[in-house]
Design a protein around this motif. Sequence first.
Motif, PDB file in Angstrom:
ATOM      1  N   TRP A   1      84.193-106.420 -29.154  1.00  0.00           N
ATOM      2  CA  TRP A   1      83.247-105.458 -28.586  1.00  0.00           C
ATOM      3  C   TRP A   1      83.962-104.250 -27.996  1.00  0.00           C
ATOM      4  O   TRP A   1      83.364-103.208 -27.819  1.00  0.00           O
ATOM      5  CB  TRP A   1      82.404-106.114 -27.484  1.00  0.00           C
ATOM      6  CG  TRP A   1      81.518-107.202 -27.963  1.00  0.00           C
ATOM      7  CD1 TRP A   1      81.848-108.519 -28.108  1.00  0.00           C
ATOM      8  CD2 TRP A   1      80.152-107.086 -28.363  1.00  0.00           C
ATOM      9  NE1 TRP A   1      80.758-109.228 -28.561  1.00  0.00           N
ATOM     10  CE2 TRP A   1      79.705-108.359 -28.725  1.00  0.00           C
ATOM     11  CE3 TRP A   1      79.254-106.015 -28.418  1.00  0.00           C
ATOM     12  CZ2 TRP A   1      78.418-108.617 -29.160  1.00  0.00           C
ATOM     13  CZ3 TRP A   1      77.966-106.259 -28.850  1.00  0.00           C
ATOM     14  CH2 TRP A   1      77.560-107.553 -29.217  1.00  0.00           C
ATOM     15  N   ARG A   2      85.211-104.451 -27.658  1.00  0.00           N
ATOM     16  CA  ARG A   2      86.025-103.400 -27.049  1.00  0.00           C
ATOM     17  C   ARG A   2      85.372-102.829 -25.794  1.00  0.00           C
ATOM     18  O   ARG A   2      84.925-101.696 -25.775  1.00  0.00           O
ATOM     19  CB  ARG A   2      86.341-102.268 -28.059  1.00  0.00           C
ATOM     20  CG  ARG A   2      86.933-102.695 -29.382  1.00  0.00           C
ATOM     21  CD  ARG A   2      88.138-103.627 -29.249  1.00  0.00           C
ATOM     22  NE  ARG A   2      89.184-103.130 -28.382  1.00  0.00           N
ATOM     23  CZ  ARG A   2      89.650-103.816 -27.326  1.00  0.00           C
ATOM     24  NH1 ARG A   2      89.164-105.010 -27.006  1.00  0.00           N
ATOM     25  NH2 ARG A   2      90.599-103.333 -26.599  1.00  0.00           N
ATOM     26  N   ILE A   3      85.327-103.627 -24.772  1.00  0.00           N
ATOM     27  CA  ILE A   3      84.787-103.105 -23.514  1.00  0.00           C
ATOM     28  C   ILE A   3      85.527-103.687 -22.319  1.00  0.00           C
ATOM     29  O   ILE A   3      85.773-104.890 -22.257  1.00  0.00           O
ATOM     30  CB  ILE A   3      83.250-103.307 -23.413  1.00  0.00           C
ATOM     31  CG1 ILE A   3      82.718-102.678 -22.110  1.00  0.00           C
ATOM     32  CG2 ILE A   3      82.844-104.757 -23.549  1.00  0.00           C
ATOM     33  CD1 ILE A   3      81.219-102.444 -22.114  1.00  0.00           C
ATOM     34  N   GLY A   4      85.923-102.794 -21.442  1.00  0.00           N
ATOM     35  CA  GLY A   4      86.638-103.199 -20.233  1.00  0.00           C
ATOM     36  C   GLY A   4      86.338-102.195 -19.139  1.00  0.00           C
ATOM     37  O   GLY A   4      85.374-101.436 -19.242  1.00  0.00           O
ATOM     38  N   TYR A   5      87.150-102.204 -18.096  1.00  0.00           N
ATOM     39  CA  TYR A   5      86.871-101.284 -16.985  1.00  0.00           C
ATOM     40  C   TYR A   5      88.108-101.037 -16.139  1.00  0.00           C
ATOM     41  O   TYR A   5      89.084-101.797 -16.205  1.00  0.00           O
ATOM     42  CB  TYR A   5      85.749-101.833 -16.106  1.00  0.00           C
ATOM     43  CG  TYR A   5      86.011-103.223 -15.563  1.00  0.00           C
ATOM     44  CD1 TYR A   5      86.743-103.416 -14.401  1.00  0.00           C
ATOM     45  CD2 TYR A   5      85.538-104.350 -16.243  1.00  0.00           C
ATOM     46  CE1 TYR A   5      86.996-104.696 -13.919  1.00  0.00           C
ATOM     47  CE2 TYR A   5      85.783-105.629 -15.766  1.00  0.00           C
ATOM     48  CZ  TYR A   5      86.509-105.794 -14.605  1.00  0.00           C
ATOM     49  OH  TYR A   5      86.758-107.055 -14.137  1.00  0.00           O
ATOM     50  N   ALA A   6      88.016 -99.987 -15.356  1.00  0.00           N
ATOM     51  CA  ALA A   6      89.027 -99.725 -14.342  1.00  0.00           C
ATOM     52  C   ALA A   6      88.303 -99.607 -13.019  1.00  0.00           C
ATOM     53  O   ALA A   6      87.185 -99.092 -12.954  1.00  0.00           O
ATOM     54  CB  ALA A   6      89.764 -98.433 -14.656  1.00  0.00           C
ATOM     55  N   ALA A   7      88.929-100.133 -11.962  1.00  0.00           N
ATOM     56  CA  ALA A   7      88.397-100.015 -10.613  1.00  0.00           C
ATOM     57  C   ALA A   7      89.523 -99.471  -9.747  1.00  0.00           C
ATOM     58  O   ALA A   7      90.620-100.036  -9.744  1.00  0.00           O
ATOM     59  CB  ALA A   7      87.925-101.376 -10.094  1.00  0.00           C
ATOM     60  N   ALA A   8      89.269 -98.388  -9.060  1.00  0.00           N
ATOM     61  CA  ALA A   8      90.346 -97.748  -8.298  1.00  0.00           C
ATOM     62  C   ALA A   8      89.737 -96.787  -7.285  1.00  0.00           C
ATOM     63  O   ALA A   8      88.535 -96.497  -7.329  1.00  0.00           O
ATOM     64  CB  ALA A   8      91.277 -96.999  -9.251  1.00  0.00           C
ATOM     65  N   PRO A   9      90.562 -96.274  -6.367  1.00  0.00           N
ATOM     66  CA  PRO A   9      90.066 -95.271  -5.430  1.00  0.00           C
ATOM     67  C   PRO A   9      89.453 -94.086  -6.177  1.00  0.00           C
ATOM     68  O   PRO A   9      89.880 -93.750  -7.284  1.00  0.00           O
ATOM     69  CB  PRO A   9      91.321 -94.848  -4.672  1.00  0.00           C
ATOM     70  CG  PRO A   9      92.225 -96.038  -4.748  1.00  0.00           C
ATOM     71  CD  PRO A   9      91.947 -96.656  -6.080  1.00  0.00           C
ATOM     72  N   ARG A  10      88.470 -93.473  -5.541  1.00  0.00           N
ATOM     73  CA  ARG A  10      87.662 -92.410  -6.117  1.00  0.00           C
ATOM     74  C   ARG A  10      88.472 -91.330  -6.851  1.00  0.00           C
ATOM     75  O   ARG A  10      88.148 -90.952  -7.981  1.00  0.00           O
ATOM     76  CB  ARG A  10      86.876 -91.782  -4.963  1.00  0.00           C
ATOM     77  CG  ARG A  10      86.048 -90.570  -5.279  1.00  0.00           C
ATOM     78  CD  ARG A  10      85.532 -89.986  -3.951  1.00  0.00           C
ATOM     79  NE  ARG A  10      84.654 -90.937  -3.289  1.00  0.00           N
ATOM     80  CZ  ARG A  10      83.319 -90.808  -3.229  1.00  0.00           C
ATOM     81  NH1 ARG A  10      82.741 -89.752  -3.781  1.00  0.00           N
ATOM     82  NH2 ARG A  10      82.582 -91.689  -2.620  1.00  0.00           N
ATOM     83  N   GLU A  11      89.539 -90.854  -6.188  1.00  0.00           N
ATOM     84  CA  GLU A  11      90.314 -89.746  -6.754  1.00  0.00           C
ATOM     85  C   GLU A  11      90.955 -90.139  -8.092  1.00  0.00           C
ATOM     86  O   GLU A  11      91.004 -89.340  -9.033  1.00  0.00           O
ATOM     87  CB  GLU A  11      91.388 -89.365  -5.739  1.00  0.00           C
ATOM     88  CG  GLU A  11      92.031 -88.030  -5.965  1.00  0.00           C
ATOM     89  CD  GLU A  11      93.162 -87.800  -4.945  1.00  0.00           C
ATOM     90  OE1 GLU A  11      93.099 -88.341  -3.813  1.00  0.00           O
ATOM     91  OE2 GLU A  11      94.126 -87.110  -5.314  1.00  0.00           O
ATOM     92  N   ILE A  12      91.412 -91.379  -8.161  1.00  0.00           N
ATOM     93  CA  ILE A  12      92.062 -91.843  -9.389  1.00  0.00           C
ATOM     94  C   ILE A  12      91.018 -92.030 -10.492  1.00  0.00           C
ATOM     95  O   ILE A  12      91.229 -91.622 -11.640  1.00  0.00           O
ATOM     96  CB  ILE A  12      92.830 -93.166  -9.129  1.00  0.00           C
ATOM     97  CG1 ILE A  12      93.960 -92.909  -8.133  1.00  0.00           C
ATOM     98  CG2 ILE A  12      93.373 -93.742 -10.437  1.00  0.00           C
ATOM     99  CD1 ILE A  12      94.705 -94.151  -7.700  1.00  0.00           C
ATOM    100  N   ILE A  13      89.893 -92.629 -10.132  1.00  0.00           N
ATOM    101  CA  ILE A  13      88.830 -92.814 -11.137  1.00  0.00           C
ATOM    102  C   ILE A  13      88.359 -91.461 -11.653  1.00  0.00           C
ATOM    103  O   ILE A  13      88.120 -91.278 -12.854  1.00  0.00           O
ATOM    104  CB  ILE A  13      87.647 -93.630 -10.544  1.00  0.00           C
ATOM    105  CG1 ILE A  13      88.053 -95.101 -10.395  1.00  0.00           C
ATOM    106  CG2 ILE A  13      86.388 -93.521 -11.420  1.00  0.00           C
ATOM    107  CD1 ILE A  13      88.357 -95.846 -11.690  1.00  0.00           C
ATOM    108  N   ALA A  14      88.279 -90.465 -10.767  1.00  0.00           N
ATOM    109  CA  ALA A  14      87.856 -89.123 -11.193  1.00  0.00           C
ATOM    110  C   ALA A  14      88.849 -88.561 -12.216  1.00  0.00           C
ATOM    111  O   ALA A  14      88.448 -87.995 -13.241  1.00  0.00           O
ATOM    112  CB  ALA A  14      87.747 -88.195  -9.983  1.00  0.00           C
ATOM    113  N   ALA A  15      90.132 -88.749 -11.959  1.00  0.00           N
ATOM    114  CA  ALA A  15      91.153 -88.239 -12.887  1.00  0.00           C
ATOM    115  C   ALA A  15      91.090 -88.986 -14.213  1.00  0.00           C
ATOM    116  O   ALA A  15      91.150 -88.381 -15.295  1.00  0.00           O
ATOM    117  CB  ALA A  15      92.538 -88.391 -12.257  1.00  0.00           C
TER     118      ALA A  15
END
Lengths: 391, 160
Positions: free
Chosen positions: A246-260
Amino acid sequence: MPANPGKYHISQRANQLSPSGIRKFFDLLASIEGVISLGVGEPDFATPWHISEAAIYSLEKGMTMYTSNSGMPELRQELSSHLRNNFSLEYDPASELLITVGVSEALDLAMRALINPGDEVIIPDPCYVAYGSCVILAEGVPVMVPTHQENNFELNAEDVEARITPKTRAILIGYPANPTGAVMSREHLSQIAEVARRHGLMVISDEIYAKLVYGVEHTSVASLPGMKENTVLLGGFSKAYAMTGWRIGYAAAPREIIAAMTKIHQYTMMCVPTMAQYAAIEALKSGEDDVAEMVEDYNRRRLVIVKGLCEIGLSCFEPKGAFYAFPSIKSTGMTSEEFAERLLTEEKVAVVPGSAFGQCGEGYVRCCYATSLAEIEESLSRMKRFIAKYG
Amino acid sequence: MNKEILKILENDARTSPEQIATMTGISPKEVTNLIKQAEKERVILKYKTMINWDKVGNEQVSALIEVKVTPQRDAGFDSIAERIYRFPQARTVYLLSGAYDLLVLVTGKTMHEVADFVSQKLAPLEGVQGTVTHFMLKRYKEDGEIIEEKEETKRQQVVL
């Protein structure tokens, strides 16, 4: 730089990536029939039907448009609850989560968002094959830290600290580990976290196998005191819910990093396939029983393969996570690639040479036990014959 | 009773006590004892093999029979159910809530044989008010097993 740049002037970026060290082994494998493969790094279960069915329903309803770049709000909401309930993590679904095309994309995004040319990233050896290459693609420098069977292939904080330089930017770890099946104890993980905090390093933690642990608890780095601010957590659906395709995953991180990371994601990927997102929502909402059942099943096979490997004379530490056993084949005097090649040609059992995962993987082979019990037992009896010949 | 042992055996009755011991951490001797005890207490009823008879051209006819009965004083549905389940032709017998009372799975070599059983044995039983017979046309799944041949999953041989 290769001597002959070739007709098409392939970029230096692509050229510098080493092709898989075990190409020859793959070619050999493709030429032989009737192989029992312990080489497949994915579940042997099909995706639980209710998950597939949710995606089929979404297609029937015509849910085939782009979604928000970050992923559907409902999915991020479910993911946020999932991380809270399973790993005591608090992430804001609106700003601290990004749905990606597997951990693979998340890893690439994290590197490109955090690494400047020349920055060093500390990585345990052996490790998943993509770690070093992702660092290199971001023009960073991978710095390998050996891990050893004697320490259950856990990453040692002192070894990490010894390799920190002014250029060190991050520590990239993946526990439970591919290829070793190792799990980091909370205590040892805390020591790594402490080093990271003291030196102002980010920990990029690939926790794709987080749900596949046996008799131990998985500790997420980000859940350790003060570590959420210093962690990029990468996770996915592939292994726990048998959803590799299915090719699906995620990243969880502080706001600034997720924005980048989201900026890079929106220009390179736009969004994750919509049907996969619907499947993931269903997985998070009602997939826990399936996971528990699969884990129970993997555990039985794990016990059988580890006992079997030890009985035929291959020393094997007890892997507490993922679905790999990583026995030492040093007693045979062969290199891991030689061992894998001969085992394949003489007994038609495919294992992956440990050297594919780094220098410290030399002397070991990766045996994936996400295959039927009957096949595990047959491969063990073939390996027994093989070891009797060469051991 | 150890439920993990039962689950393993339910999934594959041929799993040896040694294998179960490896999977559960219980000694092989203890596993053997627990299995014996489960057999004795009729927790384990029997060991059987699921066979797809259609594959060997050994077709049999099955029918599900809805049976409406009059419950009897003191015995309720049990005694009439017993009258029915004592017939070897009745492979499965359930008491249900709803429009009818008993559901009986009957198998035979021919449709005629099944029809004869219903009309000559089942329907005339005292207490049976009426029956409705549903002949089975196709079995898709039984006891959790999908009967049609599984398409081979195309896994890569090696994934790193």
